[in-house]
Design an enzyme around this catalytic site. Structure first.
Site, PDB file in Angstrom:
ATOM      1  N   ASP A 165       4.232  -2.237   5.655  1.00  0.00           N
ATOM      2  CA  ASP A 165       4.847  -3.473   5.176  1.00  0.00           C
ATOM      3  C   ASP A 165       6.295  -3.573   5.624  1.00  0.00           C
ATOM      4  O   ASP A 165       6.862  -2.627   6.176  1.00  0.00           O
ATOM      5  CB  ASP A 165       4.758  -3.566   3.646  1.00  0.00           C
ATOM      6  CG  ASP A 165       5.047  -2.238   2.952  1.00  0.00           C
ATOM      7  OD1 ASP A 165       5.813  -1.427   3.509  1.00  0.00           O
ATOM      8  OD2 ASP A 165       4.497  -2.004   1.862  1.00  0.00           O
ATOM      9  N   ASN A 220       2.918  -0.977 -10.945  1.00  0.00           N
ATOM     10  CA  ASN A 220       1.954  -1.989 -11.375  1.00  0.00           C
ATOM     11  C   ASN A 220       0.632  -1.883 -10.616  1.00  0.00           C
ATOM     12  O   ASN A 220      -0.200  -2.786 -10.683  1.00  0.00           O
ATOM     13  CB  ASN A 220       2.542  -3.394 -11.221  1.00  0.00           C
ATOM     14  CG  ASN A 220       2.877  -3.739  -9.777  1.00  0.00           C
ATOM     15  OD1 ASN A 220       2.694  -2.925  -8.864  1.00  0.00           O
ATOM     16  ND2 ASN A 220       3.373  -4.953  -9.558  1.00  0.00           N
ATOM     17  N   HIS A 278       0.301  -1.597  -7.278  1.00  0.00           N
ATOM     18  CA  HIS A 278       0.236  -2.166  -5.934  1.00  0.00           C
ATOM     19  C   HIS A 278       0.071  -1.071  -4.877  1.00  0.00           C
ATOM     20  O   HIS A 278       0.552   0.058  -5.031  1.00  0.00           O
ATOM     21  CB  HIS A 278       1.441  -3.068  -5.634  1.00  0.00           C
ATOM     22  CG  HIS A 278       2.756  -2.378  -5.449  1.00  0.00           C
ATOM     23  ND1 HIS A 278       3.876  -2.724  -6.166  1.00  0.00           N
ATOM     24  CD2 HIS A 278       3.161  -1.390  -4.621  1.00  0.00           C
ATOM     25  CE1 HIS A 278       4.891  -1.992  -5.791  1.00  0.00           C
ATOM     26  NE2 HIS A 278       4.493  -1.150  -4.849  1.00  0.00           N
ATOM     27  N   GLU A 314       0.422  -7.045  -4.445  1.00  0.00           N
ATOM     28  CA  GLU A 314       0.680  -7.129  -5.874  1.00  0.00           C
ATOM     29  C   GLU A 314      -0.605  -7.456  -6.636  1.00  0.00           C
ATOM     30  O   GLU A 314      -1.593  -7.902  -6.043  1.00  0.00           O
ATOM     31  CB  GLU A 314       1.731  -8.213  -6.142  1.00  0.00           C
ATOM     32  CG  GLU A 314       3.065  -7.991  -5.442  1.00  0.00           C
ATOM     33  CD  GLU A 314       3.919  -6.910  -6.092  1.00  0.00           C
ATOM     34  OE1 GLU A 314       3.386  -6.107  -6.885  1.00  0.00           O
ATOM     35  OE2 GLU A 314       5.131  -6.877  -5.814  1.00  0.00           O
TER      36      GLU A 314
END
Length: 250
Positions: free
Chosen positions: A65, A134, A136, A141
């Protein structure tokens, strides 16, 4: 899911074991395609590789990313991080290391171009991964499609706050990124997840033992035929029900 789970006492152990998987791969296939992750979890692996000095000169590498909107050359960009922590210390050819172009005038086209380049390389042999608080994977996400491809993604406030330590202020943390999609990641032939710290214990347990759901993107690990997880003891504290596989990486 074919899961090999290793628990090590500390970051040095995680680095040494993670590096051994890469060394075995490159020994057997010198021009292997390696998937690179940023963040704190994979750093011990890169440092162990630098100490062992395997010949990685023919390795092709793809980053997971990149932020959108940072100027080219920004020290906070993942392109800069990969160059500092991986390309130069490990002797990779810069021409063989691909990072999504987050400074492109059209980031959507840049995402599509990155996906095409990855496909033309024949896909990733070994993909390093971390996991976010979370759930990811890369910058996918919660809510991301399980079949998504490389694309522009809005970062959650949870992720932006977690990454704010790398920026002068919260306001300077980018709101968008280019990330390999969950479907892209699932095409890698071997997934190597590296997890450190007790604050990751709950989300790691949820990813490996909970339902496969867009609410926890890392749960797609359960759909993959070959997954290796290396954790320190704190991160593994929620995995008491999983049998640990203690096989050498070769």
């Amino acid at each position: 899911m074919s899961l090999a789970l290793y628990t090590v006492p500390d970051a040095a152990g995680l680095g040494a074991l993670g590096a051994s998987f890469i060394e075995v791969l490159v020994r057997d296939r010198p021009d292997a395609v390696l998937g690179l992750a940023t963040g704190s979890s994979p750093l011990p692996v890169y440092r162990a590789l630098a100490e062992h000095e395997p010949d990685l000169s023919r390795v092709r590498a793809f980053a997971l990313d990149e932020y959108v909107g940072l100027p080219a050359g920004s020290e906070q960009s993942y392109a800069a991080v990969i160059d500092r922590e991986v390309t130069r210390p490990l002797g990779l050819s810069p021409h063989c290391v691909a990072v999504p172009d987050g400074s492109a005038e059209d980031p959507f086209e840049a995402a599509e171009a990155f996906e095409r380049r990855l496909e033309s390389a024949g896909g990733v042999d070994l993909q390093l991964l971390g996991i976010g608080h979370n759930g990811h994977l890369a910058f996918n996400e919660p809510g991301s499609s399980l079949d998504s491809r490389t694309r522009v993604q809005r970062l959650s406030e949870t992720t932006r706050r977690a990454n704010a330590r790398f920026f002068p202020s919260m306001g300077e943390v980018p709101q968008f990124c280019i990330t390999q999609g969950l479907g892209t990641i699932r095409r890698a032939r071997h997934l190597l997840l590296l997890v450190r710290g007790g604050e990751k214990a709950g989300i790691l347990a949820r990813a490996l033992t909970g339902p496969v759901s867009v609410d926890c993107p890392a749960s797609i690990l359960q759909l993959h035929p070959r997954v290796t997880v290396i954790t320190d003891e704190a991160a593994a504290s929620g995995l008491a029900g999983l049998e640990e596989t203690l096989l050498p990486p070769g």
